[in-house]
Motif scaffolding. Structure first.
Motif, PDB file in Angstrom:
ATOM      1  N   LEU A  69       0.827  -1.209   0.000  1.00 23.53           N
ATOM      2  CA  LEU A  69       0.000   0.000   0.000  1.00 23.53           C
ATOM      3  C   LEU A  69       0.859   1.256   0.000  1.00 23.53           C
ATOM      4  CD1 LEU A  69      -2.925  -0.975   2.395  1.00 23.53           C
ATOM      5  CD2 LEU A  69      -3.051  -0.574  -0.076  1.00 23.53           C
ATOM      6  N   ARG A  70       1.928   1.267   0.794  1.00 14.32           N
ATOM      7  CA  ARG A  70       2.822   2.429   0.825  1.00 14.32           C
ATOM      8  C   ARG A  70       3.430   2.672  -0.561  1.00 14.32           C
ATOM      9  NH1 ARG A  70       5.555   1.523   5.151  1.00 14.32           N
ATOM     10  NH2 ARG A  70       6.961   0.008   4.194  1.00 14.32           N
ATOM     11  N   ASN A  71       3.884   1.591  -1.213  1.00 15.14           N
ATOM     12  CA  ASN A  71       4.466   1.727  -2.548  1.00 15.14           C
ATOM     13  C   ASN A  71       3.439   2.225  -3.565  1.00 15.14           C
ATOM     14  OD1 ASN A  71       6.945   0.839  -1.595  1.00 15.14           O
ATOM     15  ND2 ASN A  71       6.604  -1.274  -2.223  1.00 15.14           N
ATOM     16  N   ALA A  72       2.230   1.692  -3.498  1.00 11.84           N
ATOM     17  CA  ALA A  72       1.174   2.128  -4.428  1.00 11.84           C
ATOM     18  C   ALA A  72       0.816   3.589  -4.191  1.00 11.84           C
ATOM     19  CB  ALA A  72      -0.059   1.243  -4.273  1.00 11.84           C
ATOM     20  N   TYR A  73       0.722   3.973  -2.923  1.00 13.36           N
ATOM     21  CA  TYR A  73       0.418   5.368  -2.595  1.00 13.36           C
ATOM     22  C   TYR A  73       1.490   6.290  -3.179  1.00 13.36           C
ATOM     23  CZ  TYR A  73       0.125   9.674   0.084  1.00 13.36           C
ATOM     24  OH  TYR A  73       0.069  10.990   0.427  1.00 13.36           O
ATOM     25  N   GLU A  74       2.747   5.954  -2.943  1.00 13.78           N
ATOM     26  CA  GLU A  74       3.840   6.798  -3.434  1.00 13.78           C
ATOM     27  C   GLU A  74       3.861   6.863  -4.956  1.00 13.78           C
ATOM     28  OE1 GLU A  74       5.642   8.905  -1.764  1.00 13.78           O
ATOM     29  OE2 GLU A  74       4.850   8.240   0.167  1.00 13.78           O
ATOM     30  N   ARG A  75       3.619   5.722  -5.624  1.00 12.50           N
ATOM     31  CA  ARG A  75       3.570   5.725  -7.093  1.00 12.50           C
ATOM     32  C   ARG A  75       2.476   6.659  -7.590  1.00 12.50           C
ATOM     33  NH1 ARG A  75       4.618   0.352  -6.697  1.00 12.50           N
ATOM     34  NH2 ARG A  75       2.441  -0.260  -6.824  1.00 12.50           N
ATOM     35  N   GLY A  76       1.284   6.532  -7.017  1.00 11.54           N
ATOM     36  CA  GLY A  76       0.170   7.386  -7.435  1.00 11.54           C
ATOM     37  C   GLY A  76       0.430   8.844  -7.121  1.00 11.54           C
ATOM     38  N   TYR A  77       0.904   9.118  -5.911  1.00 10.40           N
ATOM     39  CA  TYR A  77       1.187  10.494  -5.492  1.00 10.40           C
ATOM     40  C   TYR A  77       2.242  11.120  -6.402  1.00 10.40           C
ATOM     41  CZ  TYR A  77       2.358  14.463  -2.546  1.00 10.40           C
ATOM     42  OH  TYR A  77       2.579  15.735  -2.086  1.00 10.40           O
ATOM     43  N   ASP A  78       3.331  10.399  -6.617  1.00  9.50           N
ATOM     44  CA  ASP A  78       4.420  10.931  -7.446  1.00  9.50           C
ATOM     45  C   ASP A  78       3.965  11.177  -8.880  1.00  9.50           C
ATOM     46  OD1 ASP A  78       6.060  10.785  -5.202  1.00  9.50           O
ATOM     47  OD2 ASP A  78       7.119   8.966  -5.888  1.00  9.50           O
ATOM     48  N   ARG A  79       3.183  10.266  -9.411  1.00  7.66           N
ATOM     49  CA  ARG A  79       2.731  10.417 -10.801  1.00  7.66           C
ATOM     50  C   ARG A  79       1.806  11.623 -10.948  1.00  7.66           C
ATOM     51  NH1 ARG A  79       1.429   7.112 -15.286  1.00  7.66           N
ATOM     52  NH2 ARG A  79       0.972   8.625 -16.927  1.00  7.66           N
ATOM     53  N   LEU A  80       0.857  11.771 -10.020  1.00  2.18           N
ATOM     54  CA  LEU A  80      -0.051  12.919 -10.089  1.00  2.18           C
ATOM     55  C   LEU A  80       0.709  14.225  -9.929  1.00  2.18           C
ATOM     56  CD1 LEU A  80      -3.053  11.499  -8.042  1.00  2.18           C
ATOM     57  CD2 LEU A  80      -3.096  12.115 -10.466  1.00  2.18           C
ATOM     58  N   THR A  81       1.626  14.290  -8.980  1.00  2.72           N
ATOM     59  CA  THR A  81       2.369  15.546  -8.788  1.00  2.72           C
ATOM     60  C   THR A  81       3.278  15.826  -9.981  1.00  2.72           C
ATOM     61  OG1 THR A  81       4.024  14.405  -7.430  1.00  2.72           O
ATOM     62  CG2 THR A  81       2.250  15.522  -6.266  1.00  2.72           C
ATOM     63  N   SER A  82       3.784  14.776 -10.632  1.00  2.00           N
ATOM     64  CA  SER A  82       4.609  15.000 -11.828  1.00  2.00           C
ATOM     65  C   SER A  82       3.783  15.586 -12.970  1.00  2.00           C
ATOM     66  CB  SER A  82       5.300  13.710 -12.272  1.00  2.00           C
ATOM     67  OG  SER A  82       4.392  12.844 -12.906  1.00  2.00           O
ATOM     68  N   MET A  83       2.459  15.390 -12.927  1.00  2.00           N
ATOM     69  CA  MET A  83       1.563  15.983 -13.925  1.00  2.00           C
ATOM     70  C   MET A  83       1.193  17.417 -13.535  1.00  2.00           C
ATOM     71  SD  MET A  83      -1.207  13.075 -15.006  1.00  2.00           S
ATOM     72  CE  MET A  83      -1.147  11.718 -13.865  1.00  2.00           C
ATOM     73  N   GLY A  84       1.726  17.882 -12.414  1.00  2.00           N
ATOM     74  CA  GLY A  84       1.411  19.233 -11.959  1.00  2.00           C
ATOM     75  C   GLY A  84       0.106  19.321 -11.181  1.00  2.00           C
ATOM     76  N   ILE A  85      -0.374  18.199 -10.697  1.00  2.00           N
ATOM     77  CA  ILE A  85      -1.638  18.157  -9.975  1.00  2.00           C
ATOM     78  C   ILE A  85      -1.374  18.242  -8.477  1.00  2.00           C
ATOM     79  CG2 ILE A  85      -3.646  16.706  -9.444  1.00  2.00           C
ATOM     80  CD1 ILE A  85      -3.323  15.529 -12.295  1.00  2.00           C
ATOM     81  N   LYS A  86      -2.149  19.062  -7.803  1.00  2.00           N
ATOM     82  CA  LYS A  86      -2.047  19.181  -6.349  1.00  2.00           C
ATOM     83  C   LYS A  86      -2.733  17.979  -5.709  1.00  2.00           C
ATOM     84  CE  LYS A  86      -3.448  22.036  -2.460  1.00  2.00           C
ATOM     85  NZ  LYS A  86      -4.235  23.190  -2.031  1.00  2.00           N
ATOM     86  N   VAL A  87      -2.000  17.273  -4.844  1.00  2.00           N
ATOM     87  CA  VAL A  87      -2.511  16.081  -4.179  1.00  2.00           C
ATOM     88  C   VAL A  87      -2.405  16.289  -2.675  1.00  2.00           C
ATOM     89  CG1 VAL A  87      -2.296  13.576  -3.940  1.00  2.00           C
ATOM     90  CG2 VAL A  87      -1.593  14.681  -6.070  1.00  2.00           C
ATOM     91  N   ARG A  88      -3.468  15.974  -1.952  1.00  2.00           N
ATOM     92  CA  ARG A  88      -3.436  16.043  -0.485  1.00  2.00           C
ATOM     93  C   ARG A  88      -2.657  14.856   0.035  1.00  2.00           C
ATOM     94  NH1 ARG A  88      -7.191  19.356   2.522  1.00  2.00           N
ATOM     95  NH2 ARG A  88      -5.972  18.360   4.146  1.00  2.00           N
ATOM     96  N   ARG A  89      -1.743  15.110   0.942  1.00  2.00           N
ATOM     97  CA  ARG A  89      -1.000  14.022   1.595  1.00  2.00           C
ATOM     98  C   ARG A  89      -1.966  13.255   2.477  1.00  2.00           C
ATOM     99  NH1 ARG A  89       3.516  11.393   0.330  1.00  2.00           N
ATOM    100  NH2 ARG A  89       5.073  12.794  -0.450  1.00  2.00           N
ATOM    101  N   ALA A  90      -1.934  11.936   2.408  1.00  2.00           N
ATOM    102  CA  ALA A  90      -2.828  11.092   3.196  1.00  2.00           C
ATOM    103  C   ALA A  90      -2.096  10.524   4.399  1.00  2.00           C
ATOM    104  CB  ALA A  90      -3.359   9.954   2.335  1.00  2.00           C
ATOM    105  N   THR A  91      -2.852  10.237   5.444  1.00  2.00           N
ATOM    106  CA  THR A  91      -2.293   9.563   6.611  1.00  2.00           C
ATOM    107  C   THR A  91      -2.888   8.166   6.765  1.00  2.00           C
ATOM    108  OG1 THR A  91      -3.958  10.586   8.031  1.00  2.00           O
ATOM    109  CG2 THR A  91      -1.832  11.709   7.851  1.00  2.00           C
ATOM    110  N   ALA A  92      -3.935   7.874   6.024  1.00  2.00           N
ATOM    111  CA  ALA A  92      -4.578   6.563   6.075  1.00  2.00           C
ATOM    112  C   ALA A  92      -5.481   6.430   4.851  1.00  2.00           C
ATOM    113  CB  ALA A  92      -5.404   6.427   7.352  1.00  2.00           C
TER     114      ALA A  92
END
Length: 167
Positions: free
Chosen positions: A63-86
């Motif tokens: 789950l941590r790896n999937a979260y980071e992959r998704g977060y990194d990909r969205l931010t690389s597109m210039g999209i603002k993503v809220r950091r999640a804690t759960a």
């Protein structure tokens, strides 16, 4: 603890809070779980070595790896993503891709995403008061996540080009 066994239709609440237990006890009468399902769940939960030493650490890492992959990909597109804690979702802002900040415009974008074979939950359907926020599930296979984010990027690029032409 989540075992991803949605087909079993079984939830367990373990609480020391007497008020919670008191409030939930009457629900048991109407939500009986078949014996075979109870037995299967008890077998899984009682295998503490498997749960604690294998299953939970493995799921947590995936789950941590999937979260980071998704977060990194969205931010690389210039999209603002809220950091999640759960949770198993990414909450991100597509307002820059809306012509107007309205629920109708958000749903137009949602329809374009659906046409591209992608279902992402629009924020207003989750009671977000600012149209343009969306929620995507990242707890899928790495390939599914990659394909979904590729489709999202294609839709957003086309929408951005169209919006620039229209202005």
């Amino acid at each position: 603890m989540d075992f991803g066994l949605a087909g079993l239709r079984l939830g367990i609440i373990y609480s020391f809070n007497e008020e919670v237990v008191k409030a939930l006890t009457p629900l048991g009468t109407y939500k009986c779980v078949p014996h075979i399902i109870q037995h299967a769940a008890a077998t899984i939960v009682n295998d503490k070595a498997w749960c604690d030493e294998f299953y939970l650490p493995t799921v947590k890492e995936k789950l941590r790896n999937a979260y980071e992959r998704g977060y990194d990909r969205l931010t690389s597109m210039g999209i603002k993503v809220r950091r999640a804690t759960a949770g198993c979702f990414l909450w991100f802002n597509l307002q820059p891709y809306l012509k107007r900040q309205t629920e109708e415009e958000e749903m137009e974008l949602q329809n374009e995403l659906l046409d591209a074979g992608l279902y992402i939950v629009p924020g207003t359907k989750l009671y977000c008061n600012s149209p343009g926020w969306f929620r995507i599930v990242f707890s899928v296979s790495p390939k599914e996540l990659e394909v979904g984010l590729d489709r999202l990027e294609i839709v957003l690029k086309a929408r951005k080009e169209r919006n620039m032409r229209d202005n």
